[in-house]
Write an enzyme that holds these catalytic residues in place. Structure first.
Site, PDB file in Angstrom:
ATOM      1  N   THR A  14      -3.782   3.706  35.816  1.00 15.27           N
ATOM      2  CA  THR A  14      -2.822   2.608  35.865  1.00 15.27           C
ATOM      3  C   THR A  14      -3.319   1.501  34.935  1.00 15.27           C
ATOM      4  O   THR A  14      -4.526   1.375  34.711  1.00 15.27           O
ATOM      5  CB  THR A  14      -2.631   2.087  37.299  1.00 15.27           C
ATOM      6  OG1 THR A  14      -3.905   1.713  37.825  1.00 15.27           O
ATOM      7  CG2 THR A  14      -2.000   3.153  38.190  1.00 15.27           C
ATOM      8  N   CYS A  24      -3.784  -1.913  34.776  1.00 19.14           N
ATOM      9  CA  CYS A  24      -4.782  -2.920  35.159  1.00 19.14           C
ATOM     10  C   CYS A  24      -6.126  -2.274  35.498  1.00 19.14           C
ATOM     11  O   CYS A  24      -7.183  -2.778  35.127  1.00 19.14           O
ATOM     12  CB  CYS A  24      -4.249  -3.708  36.350  1.00 19.14           C
ATOM     13  SG  CYS A  24      -5.124  -5.223  36.639  1.00 19.14           S
ATOM     14  N   CYS A  25      -6.071  -1.152  36.198  1.00 16.94           N
ATOM     15  CA  CYS A  25      -7.305  -0.448  36.580  1.00 16.94           C
ATOM     16  C   CYS A  25      -8.039   0.091  35.354  1.00 16.94           C
ATOM     17  O   CYS A  25      -9.261   0.050  35.286  1.00 16.94           O
ATOM     18  CB  CYS A  25      -6.977   0.714  37.519  1.00 16.94           C
ATOM     19  SG  CYS A  25      -6.095   0.255  39.018  1.00 16.94           S
ATOM     20  N   SER A  26      -7.277   0.580  34.380  1.00 22.02           N
ATOM     21  CA  SER A  26      -7.860   1.216  33.198  1.00 22.02           C
ATOM     22  C   SER A  26      -8.294   0.241  32.117  1.00 22.02           C
ATOM     23  O   SER A  26      -9.212   0.529  31.357  1.00 22.02           O
ATOM     24  CB  SER A  26      -6.858   2.193  32.585  1.00 22.02           C
ATOM     25  OG  SER A  26      -6.631   3.273  33.455  1.00 22.02           O
TER      26      SER A  26
END
Length: 159
Positions: A44, A46-48
């Protein structure tokens, strides 16, 4: 009910790399200083782009503070988590663990309904620091998704 500082990490299994490779979280943390970050989903944006990469880049800073392991957990399958770890160049810095059925997330009381965007119940975004399985620092995003209190620099400043 969500966990809090002073609580023990749950005695549940997650997976690393394949469905056959089970890892017990409480056993993994026993006798160690660990950082665990939970994210809504692999790959995703933001996570990545922000959350997980900040822990990877701060790896040496955590090691200098005595942290034995940094672990990333998401409600995803182990193959996806393995591929995501390779994509982020996390190997040797952040272990990518799959909470396939959400057992860890539920035991922590950190589930959030992401059905509209990610198709199912996922994990709220958080970071924590534990010693010998006891949670010493816990940063859960108020909305379960943003990257404010759970970012690496915030947790690092508390150690």
């Amino acid at each position: 009910m969500a966990v809090k500082c002073g609580d023990k990490l749950p005695n549940v299994y997650v997976h690393e790399n394949t469905p056959d490779s089970k890892v017990n979280i409480s056993q993994l943390a026993a006798g160690k200083k660990v950082v665990i970050l939970g994210v809504p989903g692999a790959f995703t944006p933001c996570c990545s782009k922000t959350h997980v990469p900040s822990f990877i880049s701060d790896y040496d800073k955590y090691k200098s503070k005595g942290v034995d392991e940094i672990i990333c957990i998401a409600v995803n399958d182990p193959y996806v988590m393995d591929a995501w770890g390779k994509d982020l160049n996390a190997e040797g810095k952040v272990r990518m663990l799959a909470d396939t059925n959400g057992a860890f997330t539920k035991a922590m009381g950190l589930e959030k309904d992401f059905t509209d965007s990610l198709g199912t119940i996922r994990c709220k975004r958080f970071s924590l620091y534990a010693e010998d399985g006891e949670i010493k620092k816990l940063c859960v995003e108020p909305d379960g998704n943003s990257v404010t209190c759970s970012k690496s620099e915030n947790l690092l400043s508390q150690l």
